[in-house]
Design an enzyme around this catalytic site. Structure first.
Site, PDB file in Angstrom:
ATOM      1  CB  THR A  12      -1.222  -7.056   1.369  1.00  0.00           C
ATOM      2  OG1 THR A  12      -0.929  -5.666   1.295  1.00  0.00           O
ATOM      3  CG2 THR A  12      -2.422  -7.269   2.274  1.00  0.00           C
ATOM      4  CB  SER A  54       4.831  -4.311  -3.691  1.00  0.00           C
ATOM      5  OG  SER A  54       3.731  -3.442  -3.542  1.00  0.00           O
ATOM      6  CB  THR A  85      -1.836  -4.971  -4.615  1.00  0.00           C
ATOM      7  OG1 THR A  85      -1.931  -4.111  -3.474  1.00  0.00           O
ATOM      8  CG2 THR A  85      -2.399  -6.342  -4.263  1.00  0.00           C
ATOM      9  CG  ASP A  86       0.593  -0.477  -2.840  1.00  0.00           C
ATOM     10  OD1 ASP A  86      -0.614  -0.682  -3.087  1.00  0.00           O
ATOM     11  OD2 ASP A  86       1.002  -0.068  -1.741  1.00  0.00           O
TER      12      ASP A  86
END
Length: 334
Positions: A12, A54, A85-86
């Site tokens: 992101t 990710s 972040t995932d």
């Protein structure tokens, strides 16, 4: 002045508007412009290692990150990896196993909102990550929303809020306020030389139990995977009435396929020896996860399977604390 290597992997933080939604797309130069005027006394070199959401990060990409750090280890004082972040928690755990004996910081960060957007958390996170990468410390860390988390303990808890990550079952390392780092505890710098081991076997299956899980699922798992993690209930119990899973677990154990028992409870870990439902499965030489989180368990089992196929050696690797992933006082048999 500290020399920091920033490795961008997408996510992101580097995303732009695409035809079908946000997609990683910023160049190294575009990323650098967002923090080139920072007050930190730091010289940053930025390299685009990959540009991926990710969700599309695979175990092979963890190896690429580790090898790139090893390649430039002597040239820089610290390293920052920007990441979606995932799956960031999986990456931070995997790097903690693949890069041991670190005497320099490897800091992973990202953002909930693209850095090019007006209301972004990306600028703060990347500035905080650069600040922590200047510390005289060794290890893999996640820096997010001013919090510093040891790499094996970071779990994404929220999909939108800026405080997306928490440290599970272990204290935060520090928090960052402006240019100040305030420590809660400080990992001792390793006396060993850097050891890089990127061998991984991704053939790991994660099975989340629910009431009604059919034991026949193991027949399919056996044909595709070399290790199984069972996310069980509470302290680690496995059903042994009606749809009993014990015969299949016994079959796997006798075939030399490691079975690791974890818990769906995020905090406090498991203890197989507390209840009958746990003790019945413990007799089959299963591996116990203690208070490790799922991200660390998955990465550690892949790493262990990359080193050996011996079920006893794998059990020893998993149940031995590495990079603060496992508390030493987790539920052992009394």
């Amino acid at each position: 002045m500290k020399n920091i290597l920033l490795l961008a992997t997408g996510g992101t933080i580097a995303s732009v508007e695409g035809k079908e939604g946000l997609v990683p797309g910023l160049s190294a130069e575009e990323l650098l412009q967002y923090f080139e005027h920072t007050s930190l006394d730091v010289n940053v070199t930025c390299e685009i290692l990959m540009n991926r959401d990710s969700t599309n990060i695979q175990p092979e990409h963890w190896g690429q990150m580790a090898e790139k750090i090893a390649q430039h280890y002597e040239q820089y004082d610290g390293f920052v990896i920007t990441h979606g972040t995932d799956t960031l928690g999986y990456t931070s755990a995997a790097l903690s196993y693949m890069l041991q004996g670190l005497r320099k910081p490897v800091v992973i960060t990202g953002s909930q909102v693209p850095i090019s957007f007006k209301k972004t958390d990306g600028k703060k996170n990347i500035t905080d990550a650069l600040r922590f990468a200047c510390e005289n410390i060794g290890g893999v860390f996640v820096v997010f929303d001013g919090r510093v988390i040891i790499g094996t303990r970071a779990v994404k808890m929220r999909t939108k809020s800026y405080d997306a990550f928490e440290s599970i079952n272990y204290p935060y390392v520090a928090h960052i306020t402006g240019n100040e780092v305030h420590y809660y505890w400080k990992p001792v710098i390793s006396e060993q030389k850097l050891q890089v081991d990127t061998r991984l076997c991704p053939d790991v299956f994660l099975l989340k139990l629910y009431p009604g899980t059919k034991p026949e699922i193991f027949d399919y798992i056996k044909t595709l995977y070399k290790g199984v993690i069972i996310e069980s209930f509470g302290n680690g119990g496995v059903p042994f009435e009606e749809r009993s899973l014990l015969p299949k677990i016994k079959e796997f154990s006798e075939a030399g396929i490691p079975i690791l028992i974890s818990t769906q409870c995020l905090e406090e870990g498991e203890n197989l020896y507390l209840y009958e439902v746990g003790r019945k499965v413990a007799q089959y030489n299963v591996i116990v996860s203690g208070d490790m989180n799922t991200e660390a368990i998955v990465a550690k089992l892949m790493w262990a399977l990359g080193k050996t196929t011996d079920i006893h050696e794998i059990k020893q690797i998993i149940e031995t604390p590495i990079a603060w992933d496992l508390s030493t006082d987790w539920g052992a048999e009394e």
